[in-house]
Scaffold this active site. Sequence first.
Site, PDB file in Angstrom:
ATOM      1  N   ASN A 291     -33.458 -42.114  36.538  1.00 44.85           N
ATOM      2  CA  ASN A 291     -34.871 -42.394  36.799  1.00 44.85           C
ATOM      3  C   ASN A 291     -35.040 -43.068  38.161  1.00 44.85           C
ATOM      4  OD1 ASN A 291     -33.484 -44.435  35.399  1.00 44.85           O
ATOM      5  ND2 ASN A 291     -35.373 -45.429  34.718  1.00 44.85           N
ATOM      6  N   GLU A 293     -38.035 -45.054  40.182  1.00 48.01           N
ATOM      7  CA  GLU A 293     -39.377 -45.634  40.003  1.00 48.01           C
ATOM      8  C   GLU A 293     -40.136 -45.717  41.325  1.00 48.01           C
ATOM      9  OE1 GLU A 293     -38.745 -49.243  37.764  1.00 48.01           O
ATOM     10  OE2 GLU A 293     -38.382 -48.058  35.935  1.00 48.01           O
ATOM     11  N   CYS A 302     -38.606 -39.528  35.638  1.00 53.03           N
ATOM     12  CA  CYS A 302     -37.626 -39.871  34.607  1.00 53.03           C
ATOM     13  C   CYS A 302     -36.296 -39.166  34.873  1.00 53.03           C
ATOM     14  CB  CYS A 302     -38.102 -39.435  33.225  1.00 53.03           C
ATOM     15  SG  CYS A 302     -39.594 -40.246  32.673  1.00 53.03           S
ATOM     16  N   GLU A 304     -34.498 -37.348  32.843  1.00 48.86           N
ATOM     17  CA  GLU A 304     -34.368 -35.993  32.275  1.00 48.86           C
ATOM     18  C   GLU A 304     -34.957 -34.950  33.216  1.00 48.86           C
ATOM     19  OE1 GLU A 304     -35.511 -38.698  30.963  1.00 48.86           O
ATOM     20  OE2 GLU A 304     -35.073 -38.885  28.822  1.00 48.86           O
ATOM     21  N   CYS A 336     -39.176 -38.885  27.054  1.00 49.38           N
ATOM     22  CA  CYS A 336     -40.610 -39.092  26.846  1.00 49.38           C
ATOM     23  C   CYS A 336     -41.289 -37.739  26.656  1.00 49.38           C
ATOM     24  CB  CYS A 336     -41.217 -39.839  28.034  1.00 49.38           C
ATOM     25  SG  CYS A 336     -41.439 -38.799  29.488  1.00 49.38           S
ATOM     26  N   CYS A 339     -41.419 -35.422  29.708  1.00 51.33           N
ATOM     27  CA  CYS A 339     -40.148 -34.732  29.980  1.00 51.33           C
ATOM     28  C   CYS A 339     -39.914 -33.616  28.978  1.00 51.33           C
ATOM     29  CB  CYS A 339     -38.970 -35.716  29.925  1.00 51.33           C
ATOM     30  SG  CYS A 339     -38.868 -36.726  31.405  1.00 51.33           S
TER      31      CYS A 339
END
Length: 382
Positions: A291, A293, A302, A304, A336, A339
Amino acid sequence: MTDTVLFDMDGVLIDSEPVSIRILMDWFLLKGVRLTMKDVEPYLGAGEEVFFTGPARDKGLDVDLSEASSYFKEHYPSLMAASLDDCAKALSSAVVRHLRKVGFKVAVCSSAPHWKVLANIRVIGLDEDDFDMVLSGEEVVNNKPDGEIYRKAAKRLGSEPASCLVVEDSRAGIMAGLDAGMKVLGIAGTGDVSTLCSWGACAASEDIGILLGGSTMEQTVDILDRQGDDTRLFGANMIRVRRPDAPAADIQEMIEAAKRTREHAYTPYSHFKVGACVRSAATGRIYTGCNVENSSYGATICAERNALLHAIAEEGTIGVDALVVVSDDDPPAPPCAMCLQVLAEFTAPDTPVILSSLKGDVHRYVFSDLLPRPFIFPSQRK
Ligand code: THU
């Protein structure tokens, strides 16, 4: 059942591109311009006219298209006959004769001009009569990837599109076959067998020799079907992917790779690091992501999605046949919803999803456990 085989010509029954390029370069040399492959490449496969006018425009040369075209016609048949090796000729002619002998209707559907298609047929040692029909570029309004040429062929032969097998090597050609509602056998050349399947071919082979395998129509169809069984479908667009020849990376290897990449996570806001790893169904290779940010929180990516995009950047369109997510959470964190929706484009409902904590607590799911109802366009819902 399949009873009609519709062949593309260039790249399938004959490889004429090197000869076409040589004649083009010779003609430009006569005009005092030396072309390199770099000058020619952008105009390959785009039809006879731009083949000459494209490089000419780039080099500031005025072309007389009819003169260029006669030069091409004059030199093509003999150069082609001299350049093609005997094995390639024998294979093409044997396949066409064999398919007709076992009962298939056989046609050529090429975007090339009629004279060139006929010259090619002669070069491989066949005659127009060896086909039930020969259709060339002049007989259609819309070129491939439009399916017009294949629809026209089926209609004239009295064959149902569903009973036609198109044999193609290029993406535009495969798209044309699919557009006409036909099955497509991909022949490696412009794409390898996995790529051809991802373009929509129901089966793919290194060469057309696969069509010689059956001594009856039924056996031939059976061989092709079995070849097709080697592929799996992924994602909203039913991406067809051939199983890898090489052994695929195993889950433990994927967990270790995701853990390593997790260390690279950029998380100054949440301090929650995630590592992910996807496996390509076509090659068995794995790609990781972490990830990353952002001050504008919503711009955060993210792990994934990062892993998935990494895989696509390396291989192009892929099917994901395993996903691993590593986090320092108990139980380990699932992907999430955003994703999952993105992954749904490239995964199958039974794609394994393995969630692992840093300590090694491993939870196994399949994709549909986590996202049973992905959003899919109404037109693509099966
Ligand atoms: N995160 C992931 O990397 N994957 C998920 O599926 C859920 C959340 C990251 C994004 C953000 O950097 C942090 O976890 C907290 O939301």
